[in-house]
Design a protein around this motif. Structure first.
Motif, PDB file in Angstrom:
ATOM      1  N   HIS A  92    -115.503 -37.181 -84.419  1.00  0.00           N
ATOM      2  CA  HIS A  92    -115.099 -38.303 -85.090  1.00  0.00           C
ATOM      3  C   HIS A  92    -115.876 -38.565 -86.336  1.00  0.00           C
ATOM      4  O   HIS A  92    -115.594 -39.880 -86.803  1.00  0.00           O
ATOM      5  CB  HIS A  92    -115.657 -39.101 -84.065  1.00  0.00           C
ATOM      6  N   GLU A  93    -116.341 -37.800 -87.120  1.00  0.00           N
ATOM      7  CA  GLU A  93    -116.818 -38.164 -88.319  1.00  0.00           C
ATOM      8  C   GLU A  93    -116.700 -37.491 -89.469  1.00  0.00           C
ATOM      9  O   GLU A  93    -117.259 -37.188 -90.521  1.00  0.00           O
ATOM     10  CB  GLU A  93    -118.434 -38.181 -88.171  1.00  0.00           C
ATOM     11  N   ALA A  94    -115.232 -36.884 -89.411  1.00  0.00           N
ATOM     12  CA  ALA A  94    -114.762 -35.856 -90.490  1.00  0.00           C
ATOM     13  C   ALA A  94    -115.472 -34.789 -91.182  1.00  0.00           C
ATOM     14  O   ALA A  94    -115.663 -34.544 -92.326  1.00  0.00           O
ATOM     15  CB  ALA A  94    -114.424 -36.748 -91.643  1.00  0.00           C
ATOM     16  N   GLY A  95    -116.509 -34.093 -90.219  1.00  0.00           N
ATOM     17  CA  GLY A  95    -117.479 -33.286 -90.928  1.00  0.00           C
ATOM     18  C   GLY A  95    -118.489 -33.681 -91.640  1.00  0.00           C
ATOM     19  O   GLY A  95    -118.776 -33.029 -92.364  1.00  0.00           O
ATOM     20  N   ALA A  96    -118.893 -35.011 -91.515  1.00  0.00           N
ATOM     21  CA  ALA A  96    -119.909 -35.591 -92.456  1.00  0.00           C
ATOM     22  C   ALA A  96    -121.244 -34.629 -92.078  1.00  0.00           C
ATOM     23  O   ALA A  96    -121.672 -34.234 -93.581  1.00  0.00           O
ATOM     24  CB  ALA A  96    -120.126 -36.930 -91.908  1.00  0.00           C
ATOM     25  N   VAL A  97    -121.469 -34.204 -91.282  1.00  0.00           N
ATOM     26  CA  VAL A  97    -122.663 -33.564 -91.145  1.00  0.00           C
ATOM     27  C   VAL A  97    -122.735 -32.228 -91.539  1.00  0.00           C
ATOM     28  O   VAL A  97    -123.384 -31.839 -92.380  1.00  0.00           O
ATOM     29  CB  VAL A  97    -123.393 -33.321 -89.587  1.00  0.00           C
ATOM     30  N   GLU A  98    -121.451 -31.420 -91.621  1.00  0.00           N
ATOM     31  CA  GLU A  98    -121.210 -30.152 -92.067  1.00  0.00           C
ATOM     32  C   GLU A  98    -121.206 -30.333 -93.387  1.00  0.00           C
ATOM     33  O   GLU A  98    -121.569 -29.467 -94.343  1.00  0.00           O
ATOM     34  CB  GLU A  98    -120.151 -29.585 -91.531  1.00  0.00           C
ATOM     35  N   ALA A  99    -120.640 -31.272 -93.919  1.00  0.00           N
ATOM     36  CA  ALA A  99    -120.514 -31.510 -95.520  1.00  0.00           C
ATOM     37  C   ALA A  99    -121.756 -31.746 -96.275  1.00  0.00           C
ATOM     38  O   ALA A  99    -122.316 -31.362 -97.332  1.00  0.00           O
ATOM     39  CB  ALA A  99    -119.879 -32.634 -95.812  1.00  0.00           C
ATOM     40  N   SER A 100    -122.877 -32.088 -95.440  1.00  0.00           N
ATOM     41  CA  SER A 100    -124.244 -32.093 -95.828  1.00  0.00           C
ATOM     42  C   SER A 100    -125.054 -30.727 -95.745  1.00  0.00           C
ATOM     43  O   SER A 100    -125.969 -30.694 -96.338  1.00  0.00           O
ATOM     44  CB  SER A 100    -125.089 -33.040 -95.162  1.00  0.00           C
ATOM     45  N   GLY A 101    -124.364 -29.909 -95.129  1.00  0.00           N
ATOM     46  CA  GLY A 101    -124.885 -28.399 -95.100  1.00  0.00           C
ATOM     47  C   GLY A 101    -125.409 -28.086 -93.944  1.00  0.00           C
ATOM     48  O   GLY A 101    -126.122 -26.935 -93.914  1.00  0.00           O
ATOM     49  N   HIS A 102    -125.214 -28.809 -92.950  1.00  0.00           N
ATOM     50  CA  HIS A 102    -125.975 -28.502 -91.624  1.00  0.00           C
ATOM     51  C   HIS A 102    -124.849 -28.136 -90.604  1.00  0.00           C
ATOM     52  O   HIS A 102    -124.113 -28.974 -90.526  1.00  0.00           O
ATOM     53  CB  HIS A 102    -126.713 -29.657 -91.095  1.00  0.00           C
ATOM     54  N   ARG A 103    -125.046 -27.200 -89.715  1.00  0.00           N
ATOM     55  CA  ARG A 103    -124.038 -27.010 -89.028  1.00  0.00           C
ATOM     56  C   ARG A 103    -124.544 -27.609 -87.788  1.00  0.00           C
ATOM     57  O   ARG A 103    -125.505 -27.839 -87.144  1.00  0.00           O
ATOM     58  CB  ARG A 103    -124.274 -25.391 -88.396  1.00  0.00           C
ATOM     59  N   VAL A 104    -123.059 -28.173 -87.121  1.00  0.00           N
ATOM     60  CA  VAL A 104    -123.576 -28.983 -85.582  1.00  0.00           C
ATOM     61  C   VAL A 104    -123.279 -27.716 -84.682  1.00  0.00           C
ATOM     62  O   VAL A 104    -122.119 -27.027 -84.458  1.00  0.00           O
ATOM     63  CB  VAL A 104    -122.316 -29.965 -85.457  1.00  0.00           C
ATOM     64  N   GLU A 105    -124.273 -27.512 -83.660  1.00  0.00           N
ATOM     65  CA  GLU A 105    -124.177 -26.497 -82.702  1.00  0.00           C
ATOM     66  C   GLU A 105    -123.578 -27.308 -81.499  1.00  0.00           C
ATOM     67  O   GLU A 105    -124.256 -28.018 -80.758  1.00  0.00           O
ATOM     68  CB  GLU A 105    -125.512 -26.072 -82.148  1.00  0.00           C
ATOM     69  N   VAL A 106    -122.207 -27.000 -81.017  1.00  0.00           N
ATOM     70  CA  VAL A 106    -121.691 -27.522 -80.044  1.00  0.00           C
ATOM     71  C   VAL A 106    -121.906 -26.886 -78.539  1.00  0.00           C
ATOM     72  O   VAL A 106    -121.808 -25.785 -78.235  1.00  0.00           O
ATOM     73  CB  VAL A 106    -120.148 -27.502 -80.278  1.00  0.00           C
TER      74      VAL A 106
END
Length: 349
Positions: free
Chosen positions: A94-108
Motif C-alpha cells: 500500500h505504499e508504492a514501493g516506498a521502502v524498496e525505493a530507499s534501497g531496502h528489501r521487504v521480506e514478505v
C-alpha cells in the motif's frame, strides 16, 4: 459520478474532531517557534510520555503513515539489511514501493489473519550470515493489522523476545493503534508497547485528526540522528505546531481512545447483524475494520448506495468486502446499512 448514501471505505473520509478545529482557530494568531519546538508539540509529547512512565522515549510528529514508515525503516537499516513484514502489511502492498525505493528489501511472510508469530518468521534466520542474501534486521507489524486483527500482550512479548535474541528491531505501525487499544479484551497498554518494541507510531489521521502520526522511539541507536532523517525527507515541518496541536487535543482526557472506541462500537454493531444473517468473515471481527464474505449479487446492490472496498474474490459467487467505521460514523448510517443488507438477504432466499 455515482451518488452514494454513505462511505464505509475508510476511517479518514471526514475532516477532524471539532475540538481540533476549535484549538486551531483559537491559537492561529499566537506566535510559536517552528520545527516542532512549539508549546503545543511539547505539551502533546508530555501527554503521550505520561502514558509510558520510565520509557525515556523520543517523540516526533510527521504528516502521514507512509512517511513515518519510510523514514523509520530507512533510518534504522544499513544498505544490505531488510525489513520483515506480513504479506498484508502496509509497507508491502500500500505504499508504492516506498521502502524498496530507499534501497531496502521487504521480506514478505504469508499470513492468514494479518498477524506474524515466531514460527512464521524463524525461517528467515537461514539468511543470516549468507553474503548472497539480504540480512533481516527489523520486524514490522501493525496493530490493528490490515485485517483488523489485534495482537495481545503475550503475542507481542514473544515477538519482542525473538527480536532481542537475534538483534532485530521491532517496529509497530500504529496507524490504527487507538482502535487496538480500545478493543474489548485488549490487554496491552501504551506503556507495554513502549517496553516491548523499539519504535512505534500512533496514528492521528485515522483517529480523529486532520493528519499526522506520532513516531515514538525507545531504542537508543534509533534515536541518534533521527531528527536529521526527518529533515532530509521533508518531514520536519516549519509549522510543526499544526501537528503538535492536534495530538495535544487528541491526548487530552483520553479523547483519541474514546473516539476509537466509538468507531469500534459502530463496527461491532454491524458485525453482529452480519453474523445474525449467517454470513462468514475472513477473520473474526473485533475492531473498526470488518471483512464479511457476501454474495456478489448482494455486493453489487449495496455498491449502488454505499462506498466500500471489495477486498478479494472468494469463489465464483462470493467476495470479501471491507467495511470501515470511523469516530464520526453516524449510528443511523450503520442502522440503514444493516436494514438494506437484511432486505437484500431476504430477497435472495
Amino acid at each position: 459520478m455515482t451518488q452514494y448514501q454513505f462511505s464505509f471505505r475508510d476511517d479518514y473520509s471526514e475532516g477532524c474532531h471539532p475540538a481540533i478545529l476549535r484549538a486551531l482557530q483559537e491559537t492561529t494568531l499566537v506566535q510559536q517557534i517552528g520545527y516542532g519546538n512549539d508549546a503545543y508539540s511539547i505539551a502533546a509529547k508530555n501527554l503521550i510520555a505520561a502514558m509510558m512512565p520510565g520509557s525515556n522515549a523520543d517523540i516526533h510528529f510527521v504528516s502521514g503513515g507512509t512517511q513515518a514508515n519510510l523514514i523509520v525503516i530507512s533510518a534504522a537499516l544499513r544498505s544490505f539489511e531488510s525489513v520483515v513484514s506480513a504479506q498484508t502489511g502496509h509497507i508491502n502492498g500500500h505504499e508504492a514501493g516506498a521502502v524498496e525505493a530507499s534501497g531496502h528489501r521487504v521480506e514478505v511472510v504469508p499470513v492468514s489473519d494479518g498477524k506474524l508469530d515466531v514460527s512464521l518468521i524463524s525461517p528467515l534466520l537461514r539468511q543470516v550470515g549468507n553474503p548472497s542474501s539480504t540480512q533481516p534486521k527489523m520486524l514490522y507489524i501493525s496493530n490493528t493489522t490490515e485485517l483488523g486483527t489485534v495482537y495481545n500482550k503475550h503475542e507481542l512479548a514473544a515477538l519482542s523476545d525473538f527480536c532481542r535474541t537475534h538483534g532485530w528491531y521491532l517496529f509497530l505501525d500504529g496507524a490504527r493503534l487507538p482502535s487496538a487499544l480500545a478493543v474489548d479484551g485488549n490487554d496491552l497498554t501504551l506503556a507495554d508497547i513502549a517496553e516491548l518494541t523499539d519504535v512505534f507510531t500512533i496514528g492521528g489521521t485515522k483517529n480523529g485528526g486532520l493528519l499526522g502520526e506520532a513516531v515514538v522511539i525507545t531504542h537508543p541507536r534509533l534515536k541518534d540522528g533521527f531528527i536529521y532523517h526527518l529533515k532530509q525527507n521533508g518531514a520536519l515541518l516549519a509549522k510543526g505546531r499544526v501537528l503538535g496541536l492536534q495530538f495535544r487535543e487528541l491526548f487530552q482526557d483520553g479523547l483519541i481512545v474514546k473516539l476509537a472506541a466509538d468507531a469500534n462500537e459502530r463496527a461491532m454493531g454491524i458485525a453482529r447483524a452480519i453474523e445474525k444473517l449467517g454470513y462468514p468473515f475472513v477473520v473474526p471481527p473485533c475492531s473498526n475494520q470488518l471483512f464479511p464474505v457476501l454474495p456478489n449479487r448482494v455486493i453489487a446492490r449495496l455498491a449502488a448506495k454505499y462506498l466500500f472496498h471489495t477486498w478479494q474474490q472468494v469463489d465464483g459467487q462470493h467476495a470479501a468486502v471491507r467495511l470501515v467505521t470511523s469516530w464520526a460514523t453516524p449510528v443511523a448510517a450503520c442502522t440503514q446499512f444493516i436494514a438494506d443488507l437484511t432486505d437484500l438477504t431476504a430477497a435472495g432466499q
